[in-house]
Scaffold this motif. Sequence first.
Motif, PDB file in Angstrom:
ATOM      1  N   LYS A   1       0.836  -1.205   0.000  1.00 52.57           N
ATOM      2  CA  LYS A   1       0.000   0.000   0.000  1.00 52.57           C
ATOM      3  C   LYS A   1       0.867   1.251   0.000  1.00 52.57           C
ATOM      4  O   LYS A   1       0.583   2.214  -0.708  1.00 52.57           O
ATOM      5  N   GLY A   2       1.932   1.237   0.780  1.00 47.70           N
ATOM      6  CA  GLY A   2       2.844   2.380   0.818  1.00 47.70           C
ATOM      7  C   GLY A   2       3.496   2.629  -0.531  1.00 47.70           C
ATOM      8  O   GLY A   2       3.595   3.771  -0.991  1.00 47.70           O
ATOM      9  N   ILE A   3       3.939   1.556  -1.177  1.00 43.97           N
ATOM     10  CA  ILE A   3       4.537   1.680  -2.516  1.00 43.97           C
ATOM     11  C   ILE A   3       3.522   2.270  -3.486  1.00 43.97           C
ATOM     12  O   ILE A   3       3.841   3.169  -4.269  1.00 43.97           O
ATOM     13  N   MET A   4       2.287   1.776  -3.434  1.00 43.67           N
ATOM     14  CA  MET A   4       1.264   2.271  -4.354  1.00 43.67           C
ATOM     15  C   MET A   4       0.959   3.751  -4.111  1.00 43.67           C
ATOM     16  O   MET A   4       0.819   4.518  -5.070  1.00 43.67           O
ATOM     17  N   ILE A   5       0.893   4.160  -2.860  1.00 41.82           N
ATOM     18  CA  ILE A   5       0.593   5.563  -2.543  1.00 41.82           C
ATOM     19  C   ILE A   5       1.729   6.475  -2.988  1.00 41.82           C
ATOM     20  O   ILE A   5       1.511   7.468  -3.688  1.00 41.82           O
ATOM     21  N   VAL A   6       2.955   6.126  -2.587  1.00 39.08           N
ATOM     22  CA  VAL A   6       4.111   6.956  -2.941  1.00 39.08           C
ATOM     23  C   VAL A   6       4.285   7.025  -4.457  1.00 39.08           C
ATOM     24  O   VAL A   6       4.481   8.112  -5.023  1.00 39.08           O
ATOM     25  N   CYS A   7       4.192   5.896  -5.119  1.00 42.20           N
ATOM     26  CA  CYS A   7       4.379   5.873  -6.571  1.00 42.20           C
ATOM     27  C   CYS A   7       3.275   6.632  -7.294  1.00 42.20           C
ATOM     28  O   CYS A   7       3.539   7.311  -8.287  1.00 42.20           O
ATOM     29  N   SER A   8       2.043   6.528  -6.808  1.00 45.23           N
ATOM     30  CA  SER A   8       0.938   7.290  -7.412  1.00 45.23           C
ATOM     31  C   SER A   8       1.204   8.782  -7.328  1.00 45.23           C
ATOM     32  O   SER A   8       1.009   9.519  -8.301  1.00 45.23           O
ATOM     33  N   ILE A   9       1.653   9.233  -6.172  1.00 56.88           N
ATOM     34  CA  ILE A   9       1.935  10.659  -5.974  1.00 56.88           C
ATOM     35  C   ILE A   9       3.089  11.104  -6.869  1.00 56.88           C
ATOM     36  O   ILE A   9       3.002  12.129  -7.547  1.00 56.88           O
ATOM     37  N   VAL A  10       4.172  10.321  -6.887  1.00 56.78           N
ATOM     38  CA  VAL A  10       5.339  10.694  -7.694  1.00 56.78           C
ATOM     39  C   VAL A  10       4.983  10.733  -9.179  1.00 56.78           C
ATOM     40  O   VAL A  10       5.364  11.672  -9.891  1.00 56.78           O
ATOM     41  N   VAL A  11       4.234   9.746  -9.657  1.00 56.49           N
ATOM     42  CA  VAL A  11       3.863   9.715 -11.073  1.00 56.49           C
ATOM     43  C   VAL A  11       2.960  10.897 -11.412  1.00 56.49           C
ATOM     44  O   VAL A  11       3.185  11.602 -12.408  1.00 56.49           O
ATOM     45  N   ALA A  12       1.958  11.148 -10.579  1.00 55.77           N
ATOM     46  CA  ALA A  12       1.031  12.262 -10.850  1.00 55.77           C
ATOM     47  C   ALA A  12       1.744  13.609 -10.800  1.00 55.77           C
ATOM     48  O   ALA A  12       1.565  14.457 -11.692  1.00 55.77           O
ATOM     49  N   VAL A  13       2.561  13.815  -9.785  1.00 53.71           N
ATOM     50  CA  VAL A  13       3.286  15.083  -9.655  1.00 53.71           C
ATOM     51  C   VAL A  13       4.316  15.222 -10.776  1.00 53.71           C
ATOM     52  O   VAL A  13       4.450  16.293 -11.379  1.00 53.71           O
ATOM     53  N   GLY A  14       5.028  14.145 -11.078  1.00 50.16           N
ATOM     54  CA  GLY A  14       6.040  14.194 -12.140  1.00 50.16           C
ATOM     55  C   GLY A  14       5.439  14.528 -13.488  1.00 50.16           C
ATOM     56  O   GLY A  14       5.968  15.372 -14.226  1.00 50.16           O
ATOM     57  N   ILE A  15       4.333  13.884 -13.826  1.00 46.70           N
ATOM     58  CA  ILE A  15       3.689  14.170 -15.109  1.00 46.70           C
ATOM     59  C   ILE A  15       3.129  15.593 -15.128  1.00 46.70           C
ATOM     60  O   ILE A  15       3.229  16.300 -16.140  1.00 46.70           O
ATOM     61  N   SER A  16       2.572  16.022 -14.008  1.00 41.62           N
ATOM     62  CA  SER A  16       2.028  17.389 -13.933  1.00 41.62           C
ATOM     63  C   SER A  16       3.123  18.440 -14.105  1.00 41.62           C
ATOM     64  O   SER A  16       2.950  19.404 -14.843  1.00 41.62           O
ATOM     65  N   ILE A  17       4.235  18.232 -13.425  1.00 44.99           N
ATOM     66  CA  ILE A  17       5.351  19.179 -13.549  1.00 44.99           C
ATOM     67  C   ILE A  17       5.876  19.201 -14.976  1.00 44.99           C
ATOM     68  O   ILE A  17       6.122  20.272 -15.546  1.00 44.99           O
TER      69      ILE A  17
END
Length: 188
Positions: free
Chosen positions: A28-44
Amino acid sequence: MASDCTPRRRGNPFGNGMLGHALLGLQKGIMIVCSIVVAVGISIAAVLRYVFRTDLYGSEEIIVIFAYWLYFAGGAFGAYERSHITADVVSVYVKNPRLKAALACFSSLCTFGLSTLFAWWGWHMFAWGLEKGGATPVWRIPLVIPQSAIFFGLVLMSVYFAGNVLEDGKVLAAAWRKDPEHLRGAGE
């Protein structure tokens, strides 16, 4: 067949102790962290590209690594919950509890067999990556990092699918004993 999207998992193959809970917490931690990083990275990257007319060179290399870990940790978690995509059309039309339980057990066995085969191939790809090296072009990130996500995700899926085989096998055995208490899971 379940009419809603609730998980059908009745037990954790790693047990309900500290190991099982820690592993699920890690997923669950991996999924949460990775979701945030992917969303923020693509947005940036999108803001930089379309607003400021510049590019964050090599950002895709980093985002892809987190996307791989997200995808395969999510796949393993879906296998744990039994919320992965299935094609259970036959179980909708079959009314016989014994046949329904046999089909569910056969389906789980096939899923386990295929996931084990894919995990074996994943191991060979991971081992090949360790042996040959290889890195991304810009940041020189070792390719074995995203390859490890594939291998570990497929291993976890195989373990969870093995648990599904055991659960469905118990339901099948109960169906042949005509034990109505154990038939509740048949064909879900």
